[in-house]
Design a protein around this motif. Sequence first.
Motif, short mmCIF file in Angstrom:
data_model
loop_
_atom_site.label_atom_id
_atom_site.label_comp_id
_atom_site.label_asym_id
_atom_site.label_seq_id
_atom_site.Cartn_x
_atom_site.Cartn_y
_atom_site.Cartn_z
N THR A 21 49.47 71.27 31.20
CA THR A 21 49.46 72.99 31.59
C THR A 21 49.39 72.96 33.14
O THR A 21 50.06 74.01 33.76
N LEU A 42 53.21 73.02 33.83
CA LEU A 42 53.61 74.32 33.34
C LEU A 42 53.61 75.47 34.27
O LEU A 42 54.37 76.08 34.73
N SER A 43 52.32 75.40 34.91
CA SER A 43 51.82 76.60 35.72
C SER A 43 52.62 76.61 37.19
O SER A 43 53.10 77.43 37.71
N ALA A 97 59.56 74.04 33.14
CA ALA A 97 58.29 74.84 32.62
C ALA A 97 58.39 74.81 30.88
O ALA A 97 57.29 74.64 30.43
N LEU A 100 55.58 73.47 28.60
CA LEU A 100 55.09 74.22 27.57
C LEU A 100 54.97 73.51 26.21
O LEU A 100 54.11 73.49 25.54
N THR A 113 52.35 70.89 26.37
CA THR A 113 51.13 71.43 26.21
C THR A 113 50.78 71.92 24.76
O THR A 113 49.44 71.42 24.48
#
Length: 103
Positions: A61, A64-65, A83, A87, A90
């Motif tokens: 995560t 990803l962020s 990303a 994702l 995650t």
Amino acid sequence: MNREEILSKSRQSNRDEGLEYIENKGRKVGYSIFVCVCFFIEIFNAFTGQKNDAILALFWTFGLSENIIKYQFTHEKKNLIWAIIFLISTIFSLTNFVLSSLR
């Protein structure tokens, strides 16, 4: 707009560039420490035979962020690809965490 007007607006601004620099520096150090702690816990859990899905979900995560924000700013496809990878990772880790917790 002349030089004095620009300086006046700059002085009225509540933005402290020194503080922003320190916060960004601290954030970078925090990121590095976060990654090191995640890897330590992952290695420790691997040796003790424990499941790691919750920690992995947090790690993915985080990636990803970071890459979503980078993509929004730079529009570089590599950040979008990372990303998407983060994702998927995650979702996989969260699913494993939830399923193993419900057993």
